[in-house]
Design a protein around this motif. Sequence first.
Motif, PDB file in Angstrom:
ATOM      1  N   GLY A 364      24.523  46.536  43.653  1.00 22.99           N
ATOM      2  CA  GLY A 364      23.667  45.985  42.608  1.00 22.99           C
ATOM      3  C   GLY A 364      24.206  46.169  41.209  1.00 22.99           C
ATOM      4  O   GLY A 364      23.550  45.840  40.229  1.00 22.99           O
ATOM      5  N   GLN A 365      25.426  46.729  41.086  1.00 27.53           N
ATOM      6  CA  GLN A 365      26.008  46.944  39.767  1.00 27.53           C
ATOM      7  C   GLN A 365      27.165  45.970  39.590  1.00 27.53           C
ATOM      8  O   GLN A 365      28.155  46.036  40.311  1.00 27.53           O
ATOM      9  N   SER A 366      27.017  45.075  38.688  1.00 27.86           N
ATOM     10  CA  SER A 366      28.063  44.087  38.468  1.00 27.86           C
ATOM     11  C   SER A 366      29.153  44.699  37.599  1.00 27.86           C
ATOM     12  O   SER A 366      28.976  44.902  36.408  1.00 27.86           O
ATOM     13  N   GLY A 367      30.268  45.038  38.240  1.00 25.84           N
ATOM     14  CA  GLY A 367      31.392  45.584  37.496  1.00 25.84           C
ATOM     15  C   GLY A 367      32.150  44.480  36.788  1.00 25.84           C
ATOM     16  O   GLY A 367      31.892  43.284  36.974  1.00 25.84           O
ATOM     17  N   ASN A 368      33.083  44.870  35.972  1.00 23.83           N
ATOM     18  CA  ASN A 368      33.891  43.902  35.234  1.00 23.83           C
ATOM     19  C   ASN A 368      35.089  43.478  36.083  1.00 23.83           C
ATOM     20  O   ASN A 368      35.848  44.323  36.554  1.00 23.83           O
ATOM     21  N   SER A 369      35.234  42.197  36.294  1.00 23.04           N
ATOM     22  CA  SER A 369      36.373  41.686  37.050  1.00 23.04           C
ATOM     23  C   SER A 369      37.600  41.672  36.140  1.00 23.04           C
ATOM     24  O   SER A 369      37.618  41.005  35.100  1.00 23.04           O
ATOM     25  N   ILE A 370      38.613  42.431  36.536  1.00 20.71           N
ATOM     26  CA  ILE A 370      39.852  42.546  35.756  1.00 20.71           C
ATOM     27  C   ILE A 370      40.987  42.000  36.621  1.00 20.71           C
ATOM     28  O   ILE A 370      41.415  42.646  37.577  1.00 20.71           O
ATOM     29  N   SER A 371      41.445  40.815  36.313  1.00 18.73           N
ATOM     30  CA  SER A 371      42.393  40.132  37.191  1.00 18.73           C
ATOM     31  C   SER A 371      43.794  40.090  36.586  1.00 18.73           C
ATOM     32  O   SER A 371      43.986  40.253  35.378  1.00 18.73           O
ATOM     33  N   LEU A 403      44.862  47.064  41.905  1.00 23.94           N
ATOM     34  CA  LEU A 403      44.643  45.777  41.243  1.00 23.94           C
ATOM     35  C   LEU A 403      43.646  44.924  42.021  1.00 23.94           C
ATOM     36  O   LEU A 403      42.858  44.183  41.432  1.00 23.94           O
ATOM     37  N   GLY A 404      43.670  45.030  43.348  1.00 24.98           N
ATOM     38  CA  GLY A 404      42.689  44.312  44.157  1.00 24.98           C
ATOM     39  C   GLY A 404      41.272  44.774  43.869  1.00 24.98           C
ATOM     40  O   GLY A 404      40.337  43.970  43.790  1.00 24.98           O
ATOM     41  N   ASP A 405      41.105  46.097  43.699  1.00 24.25           N
ATOM     42  CA  ASP A 405      39.785  46.645  43.350  1.00 24.25           C
ATOM     43  C   ASP A 405      39.348  46.187  41.965  1.00 24.25           C
ATOM     44  O   ASP A 405      38.176  45.845  41.746  1.00 24.25           O
ATOM     45  N   VAL A 434      46.909  46.361  32.418  1.00 24.14           N
ATOM     46  CA  VAL A 434      46.260  45.130  32.886  1.00 24.14           C
ATOM     47  C   VAL A 434      44.814  45.076  32.392  1.00 24.14           C
ATOM     48  O   VAL A 434      44.297  44.020  32.017  1.00 24.14           O
ATOM     49  N   THR A 435      44.162  46.232  32.365  1.00 23.01           N
ATOM     50  CA  THR A 435      42.787  46.304  31.847  1.00 23.01           C
ATOM     51  C   THR A 435      42.741  45.868  30.384  1.00 23.01           C
ATOM     52  O   THR A 435      41.884  45.073  29.981  1.00 23.01           O
ATOM     53  N   VAL A 436      43.671  46.383  29.599  1.00 27.60           N
ATOM     54  CA  VAL A 436      43.729  46.019  28.175  1.00 27.60           C
ATOM     55  C   VAL A 436      44.035  44.528  28.017  1.00 27.60           C
ATOM     56  O   VAL A 436      43.475  43.849  27.153  1.00 27.60           O
ATOM     57  N   ALA A 437      44.927  44.005  28.863  1.00 25.81           N
ATOM     58  CA  ALA A 437      45.290  42.590  28.785  1.00 25.81           C
ATOM     59  C   ALA A 437      44.109  41.680  29.094  1.00 25.81           C
ATOM     60  O   ALA A 437      44.101  40.507  28.716  1.00 25.81           O
ATOM     61  N   ASN A 438      43.093  42.215  29.774  1.00 28.22           N
ATOM     62  CA  ASN A 438      41.878  41.453  30.065  1.00 28.22           C
ATOM     63  C   ASN A 438      40.818  41.622  28.981  1.00 28.22           C
ATOM     64  O   ASN A 438      39.688  41.180  29.141  1.00 28.22           O
TER      65      ASN A 438
END
Length: 833
Positions: A364-371, A403-405, A434-438
């Motif tokens: 129920g917790q919508s995390g941030n999708s970091i692709s 990265l998949g997570d 990658v997180t920063v790039a998103n």
Amino acid sequence: MSAVTPDAGAVRKILQLEVDKGYRDSAVIGGLDKFFENWLKSATLEPAVVRRLKQLLTQANYGSLVQEQRKVWIKKAVDLLNQETHPPGSDLKKSNITRRSGTAPTPAHATKTAPAARKRVPDKTGDISGLPLQTEITVINGISPSVAARFRKLGVKNLHDLLYFFPRRHIDYSKRKTIAMLAPGREETIVANVWQAKSVILGRRRSTEAVVGDETGNVRVIWFNNPYVARNLKTNDRVVISGRVSLFRSQLVFESPEWEPEESDTIHTGRLVPLYHLTQGLRPRQVRKIMKSAIDQLTLQIPDFVPEEVRNRQQLLTLGQAILQAHFPDEAMLKGRARERLAFNELLMLQLGVLSKKRTWQEGQSGNSISVKGEAEQVFRRFVQALPFRLTPAQDKALQEILGDLARPVPMSRLLQGDVGSGKTVVATTALLVTVANGFQAAFMAPTEILAEQHFATISRLLNRVGELASEEKALRSYNGILKRTVKVALLTGDLDVATRKSLQAQIGKGEIDIAIGTHAIIQKEVQFYRLGAAVVDEQHRFGVTQRSALRQKGAFPHILVMTATPIPRTLALTLYGDLDLSVIDQMPGGRLAVKTKWLQPEQRQKAYNFIRREINKGRQAFILCPLVEESEVIQARAAVAEFERLSTEVFPDLKLGLIHGRLSAAEKDETMHRFRDGELHILVATPVIEVGIDIPNATVMMVESADRFGLSQLHQFRGRVGRGIEQSYCMLLAEDPSEVGRQRLDIIERVQDGFKLAEEDLSLRGPGEFFGTRQSGLPDLRMARLSDVAILEAARNEATLIFRKDPRLKKPEHTLLARELARVWPESAEWS
């Protein structure tokens, strides 16, 4: 013609026949379970009696019980039938069934019950069956308020506590001998006739002396300081005696043994006899007697929360059988099976608990999708290509899992496990970039300031290879050339001046800092992230529950990656960190030199010192590690403070030595470590406080005093403090007089470099106990489970996963008791890690 239904009197005769046949379930064809099931369908009894008999059948099948439980089952059935044929208030004094175990017939008043609609009321008749397990133990005969107070000191307050108040060990008195077979120095059991017993004076104290004999001879028995035994031993009494046999004036003698009449249901002799933890005012025989009476009754009714399907699949004893056999085992094999069942319970509850916590965190917790798409993909590829080395297959696999997570809209909870030097930091840095790039911020938390600075320098060095360094400030470094904008990395620790700290906190709050690296300072309430997307926690076991939880509160459900350099066998890792998905880097980068390891004898100490001096003359540095801070009269081991003084004045007076241990303040430790890292000190004398994470590339020697006092995994961590540069490094292990297990450990660490293989060896050598030395914060206690129970660990995890997959909220009827037990073991307010 229809069959005639037996009346209650006839059934009582059947039960008497079952007693006469030795509780073998042979009184009726097909067994008592089938007989009662058919009889109750047409029996003309009071409804309340029928209901309680059916309840007795439901709680425990007679055929599945061991003899001691069958005795209690028969007694309860007879008591219920007595209520039918002689209801409360009648003049019946005794049951017609006399138990062959030596127990007196059950008085009618012992079976009086309140009307069916009323709640079971505790009484002092000795019958505690049917009482809630949260009932205080004062309802038990023999437990007065003062005795209850003594039990409370041992953690026993209610009937549930009593069930799980397991013996610390058992004495095996089960193998009976004749007197002619006795040998001095052994624990022996005999059955003999009492020829004489009298009170005597021995050393100014009144004692009991007896002579007992069997067909092979006689033996003397003495109970020191106990004249009362003589009153209870009569000539020609037949008794069971268990205890240590000694030799006195060339004659065998039992000294203060346990004894019981032969015809009794033995508790203290002739069996595996439990020894319980005691406190002042509680005696061994007293506790055993109380426990036997309570366990016999309670284990018959205790609900089994493990589903029958699981029990059958894993071939487990029922819970009642397991608890009974854990306390008063009929044989060693059943004692072992009981421990396995109870260990399975603990590990199943642990697994279900951590899986439940993981579901609560993610559901129920919508995390941030970091692709890794668009600009992020370009950044990712450029960063990996710019590294001075190629990622190992193990690093690449772990990175892809992370990265998949990150790409999923569910908060990541992952453990990254890798040996010292396996390259965990570069994998974590890639994920943060990658997180920063998103468009998100990232955080990296380390347990100490020097480790935080170390990570700050490492991450800065990695990023600098793909971007030009714009600022050389220690607290803040900025990069461009990676993204279309500058990447800002900040170091936030407690030693910053107030102005700098407030400035960095303000920049983090405005989103001007991309990657914040620091200690506990990161999770202080003054630090508010603008848009935290992911966080890394280094050396997970060094942080408590509160810190990890606080980090999660810094963002809108950020992704969490925790790292550890402590190699843990996979199954154990899945148990201790069951709420986390697991990634393992089990390969070392190519070109790294193995640390040469040697176990030295005490007479080789001077050679070790000479070798250290030669390395220092080459411009290298050395660690000398001691297990204690200060000397102890009890423990024979080198102490850091005294060793520092001795080495400074006698061995290396011309060199610069530093001292670091856990009693120093954080500032003092950091100052010493900085001086050592900067080359101002030649030798660092330390306690295990330097075990994890310190990176001194110029240090090439690790000398460990009293090395046999450490586990394999800990020794491997010490060894990992050297060998971090390009020069050959060495680890010297000194042990004065190691035990056999200590010798095994030293032999293994000499020849094995792989941390995961060492962890497996460590686990098998240690057996029971805690793998890390201290219990993981927030996890339920393990009373029966051992971390070396790999097969039980795997079985419990597999079953927990199956249960959780089918019924994650435990709402199905077959999981009602399981959900109730889980709530008891893992209360909502409990901390966990």
